[in-house]
Design an enzyme around this catalytic site. Structure first.
Site, mmCIF file in Angstrom:
data_model
loop_
_atom_site.group_PDB
_atom_site.id
_atom_site.type_symbol
_atom_site.label_atom_id
_atom_site.label_comp_id
_atom_site.label_asym_id
_atom_site.label_seq_id
_atom_site.Cartn_x
_atom_site.Cartn_y
_atom_site.Cartn_z
ATOM 1 C CG ASN A 1 -3.629 -8.212 1.731
ATOM 2 O OD1 ASN A 1 -3.107 -8.089 2.829
ATOM 3 N ND2 ASN A 1 -3.932 -7.177 0.969
ATOM 4 C CG HIS B 1 1.360 -12.074 -0.528
ATOM 5 N ND1 HIS B 1 0.129 -11.491 -0.690
ATOM 6 C CD2 HIS B 1 2.261 -11.056 -0.617
ATOM 7 C CE1 HIS B 1 0.273 -10.190 -0.873
ATOM 8 N NE2 HIS B 1 1.546 -9.891 -0.826
ATOM 9 C CG HIS C 1 2.718 -9.001 -5.444
ATOM 10 N ND1 HIS C 1 3.704 -8.032 -5.349
ATOM 11 C CD2 HIS C 1 2.124 -9.034 -4.229
ATOM 12 C CE1 HIS C 1 3.710 -7.530 -4.125
ATOM 13 N NE2 HIS C 1 2.753 -8.114 -3.423
ATOM 14 C CG ASP D 1 1.271 -2.544 2.184
ATOM 15 O OD1 ASP D 1 0.536 -3.094 1.351
ATOM 16 O OD2 ASP D 1 2.112 -3.161 2.874
ATOM 17 C CD GLU E 1 -0.482 -6.577 -3.912
ATOM 18 O OE1 GLU E 1 -0.818 -7.513 -3.170
ATOM 19 O OE2 GLU E 1 0.305 -5.681 -3.544
HETATM 20 C C1 GLA Z 1 1.805 -6.811 -0.413
HETATM 21 C C2 GLA Z 1 1.670 -6.484 1.016
HETATM 22 C C3 GLA Z 1 2.854 -5.720 1.456
HETATM 23 C C4 GLA Z 1 4.104 -6.485 1.166
HETATM 24 C C5 GLA Z 1 4.184 -6.784 -0.288
HETATM 25 C C6 GLA Z 1 5.396 -7.634 -0.597
HETATM 26 O O1 GLA Z 1 1.552 -5.741 -1.202
HETATM 27 O O2 GLA Z 1 0.492 -5.786 1.317
HETATM 28 O O3 GLA Z 1 2.748 -5.437 2.810
HETATM 29 O O4 GLA Z 1 4.102 -7.684 1.871
HETATM 30 O O5 GLA Z 1 3.036 -7.457 -0.695
HETATM 31 O O6 GLA Z 1 6.569 -7.113 -0.078
#
Ligand code: GLA
Length: 381
Positions: free
Chosen positions: A107, A133, A207, A279, A346
């Site tokens: 994150n 990430h 992920h 998200d 996640e």
């Molecule tokens: C995570 C993030 C998203 C995106 C994905 C990968 O879930 O929160 O915003 O970056 O990874 O695409």
């Protein structure tokens, strides 16, 4: 050419009491002239159980490349998005992190900056002005070492990686191990351990993008989701938490009882605009400081009857429903991964915790051990 799928399952019998099931570990070889020096050391391990479930793991990015599970008729499908060829993981446009372990900090960290003990650190910035990430070359893009290990009642592999001091800007040498163990109850357990020689933020997560109909079988908006979360952490336009812990009640973020992912996704809600859909980090219902295994999420795919239940020691779960997929990537069966063609759950600490004093701490001190576990349990109804 490296073909991850061509794994000539070697039955390894050194497991003794595990010998009933097969663990196949094959070294992948490159003949395609790719420049990545580590290609010769890329491996693929196949974990199998007595219920017909199979999980494949590669040491590139500690990626889960495949999860094959039965539906209510016993028909098998691969429910994890991914590729057949290692080149595709390396060259994928937009780097969707399919199946990978992400970190050191899964994150976002605002502007890639944080301070520990008065010292400010600057991380690689790879998501607008923020760090995402683990940076440009996070744990999802490095070659780990992989070995089979003995876990009673399961088939298991352990992956290790030493993230060096200053790698992507992080302080301290961080020794990480991740164990994937598949048991006969169709549970895939992921255990994370880490130690450091200097205080550093750590937030490791998995992920995998799931589509319980099968990878490439359209979008996941018809999947029903329950999140064991009465609250979530709203974000700004750059997906950085505002610091607020907001109740989900009366909002599209209320997944406290099973509902189709697509039901409220198009509501005119500012948070849905910021995330281009869901998200967001959800705050798992548990007492403060409690790190026992708790239910985080339950997902039901009505047609196939496949059910995924996720339990974790983590305080949060990022629910991301594949908003950035757009049909350009083609997966293992050659089908395009359409917008919202997979969802990720996640399990993690909250985003930007190093800059959010009210969030549970993510700083691992020298001499302490980071430890975290998540179980992905598959069943049918
Ligand atoms: C995570 C993030 C998203 C995106 C994905 C990968 O879930 O929160 O915003 O970056 O990874 O695409």
């Amino acid at each position: 050419m490296i073909t991850l799928s061509a794994c000539p399952c070697l039955l390894r019998s050194w497991f003794g009491y595990l010998a009933l099931t097969a663990l196949c570990l094959t070294t992948m070889r490159s003949s395609s002239g790719q420049t990545m020096e580590d290609f010769d050391s890329i491996q693929l391990a196949t974990l199998k159980n007595s219920s017909g479930m199979t999980v494949k793991v590669t040491n590139y990015g500690a990626i889960v490349t495949s999860i094959v599970v039965p539906d209510r008729q016993g028909k098998l499908a691969d429910v994890a998005l991914g590729y057949n060829r290692i080149e595709d993981y390396i060259n994928a446009v937009d780097k969707p992190y399919f199946g990978a372990i992400v970190g050191r900090y899964g994150n976002r960290i605002a502007k890639g900056k944080f301070a520990i003990g008065g010292e400010t650190y600057s991380l690689a910035v790879n998501n607008g002005e923020n760090h995402l990430h683990g940076g440009v070359v996070g744990l999802d893009k490095v070659v780990w070492s992989l070995k089979p290990i003995v876990v009673p009642g399961a088939q298991a592999v352990q992956l290790s990686y030493l993230a060096k001091d200053k790698e992507e800007g992080y302080p301290g040498n961080l020794q990480i191990t991740v164990t994937y163990a598949l048991n006969n109850q169709n549970e895939l357990k992921v255990d994370y351990l880490a130690t450091t020689d200097k205080a550093t933020p750590v937030n490791l997560t998995q992920h995998t993008y799931f589509n319980l109909k099968g990878e490439g079988e359209g979008d996941i908006l018809d999947h029903q989701l329950m999140l064991n979360a009465n609250a979530y952490t709203p974000v700004d336009a750059g997906s950085i938490p505002t610091g607020e812990i907001a109740p989900v009640k009366g909002t599209p973020f209320d997944f406290t009882t099973l509902k189709p992912i697509g039901r409220d996704i198009d509501q005119a809600h500012e948070q849905l605009k910021f995330g281009m859909g869901f998200d967001h980090n959800f705050v798992i219902n548990r007492a403060p400081g409690d790190a026992s295994m708790q239910l985080a999420a339950r997902v039901v795919e009505p047609k196939s009857g496949r059910v995924l239940e996720i339990t974790t020691t983590e305080p949060g779960v990022q629910f991301y429903c594949g908003n950035f997929l757009d049909g350009r990537l083609k997966g293992k069966s050659g089908k395009a991964y359409v917008k919202r063609g997979g969802f990720c759950l996640e399990t993690q600490h909250y985003p930007d915790s190093p800059n959010q004093p009210k969030f549970p701490s993510t700083i691992l001190e020298k001499g302490k051990a980071y430890s975290s576990s998540t179980v992905f349990k598959f069943s049918v109804q």
